[in-house]
Design a protein around this motif. Structure first.
Motif, short mmCIF file in Angstrom:
data_model
loop_
_atom_site.label_atom_id
_atom_site.label_comp_id
_atom_site.label_asym_id
_atom_site.label_seq_id
_atom_site.Cartn_x
_atom_site.Cartn_y
_atom_site.Cartn_z
N ASP A 56 54.68 -30.11 35.04
CA ASP A 56 56.30 -30.12 34.67
C ASP A 56 56.36 -29.76 33.51
O ASP A 56 55.70 -30.14 32.45
CB ASP A 56 56.98 -31.45 34.95
N THR A 57 57.32 -28.67 32.85
CA THR A 57 57.63 -28.31 31.61
C THR A 57 58.97 -28.51 31.35
O THR A 57 59.97 -28.63 31.95
CB THR A 57 57.39 -26.69 31.66
N ASN A 58 59.11 -28.34 29.92
CA ASN A 58 60.52 -28.57 29.25
C ASN A 58 60.52 -27.61 28.09
O ASN A 58 59.40 -27.25 27.51
CB ASN A 58 61.30 -29.80 28.98
#
Length: 112
Positions: A56-58
Motif C-alpha cells: 500500500d502506498t501514500n
C-alpha cells in the motif's frame, strides 16, 4: 541496525525524470515499511512517499500523480520514480526504514 544507501540523484531540467534507488541491509525486509523523505534548504524534512509491507502506498499531495514508490523484496530495494519534475522538487532525498533508520541522502536538483 538497518543500513540504507541511496543513489540516482542528480541535476535534471524541469519536466524531466529521475529514478532514485535505495538498498537496504538486514533481515526481515519484507515486513518493513519504507519511505522517501526530502529536505529543501531552510525547510523541514517532509514525507514524499511511503510503501507498506503489503504494498500500500501514500504520497504527499505535491507529488501525487508525478512520483511512484515501489519495492523489490527479493533485491531489498525501494525506488522512487519521479516524473514531471519541478524546481520546487529540489531537495536532498532520504530513504527511510520503519525501524527508524535513514540513508545518507541524495541530492536532486531541478533547474534549467
Amino acid at each position: 541496525q538497518v543500513q540504507l544507501v541511496e543513489s540516482g540523484g542528480g541535476l535534471v531540467q524541469p519536466g524531466g525524470s529521475l529514478r532514485l534507488s535505495c538498498s537496504a541491509s538486514g533481515n526481515f525486509f519484507i515486513f518493513a515499511g519504507l519511505g522517501w523523505y526530502r529536505q529543501a534548504p531552510g525547510k523541514s524534512r517532509e514525507l514524499v512517499a511511503f510503501i507498506t509491507n503489503n504494498g500500500d502506498t501514500n504520497y504527499a499531495a505535491s507529488v501525487k500523480d508525478r512520483f511512484t514508490i515501489s519495492r523489490d523484496n527479493a533485491k531489498h530495494m525501494v525506488y522512487l520514480q519521479m516524473s514531471s519534475l519541478k524546481p520546487e522538487d529540489t531537495a536532498v532525498y532520504y530513504c527511510y526504514h520503519n525501524s527508524g533508520s535513514w540513508g545518507q541522502g541524495t541530492q536532486v536538483t531541478v533547474s534549467s
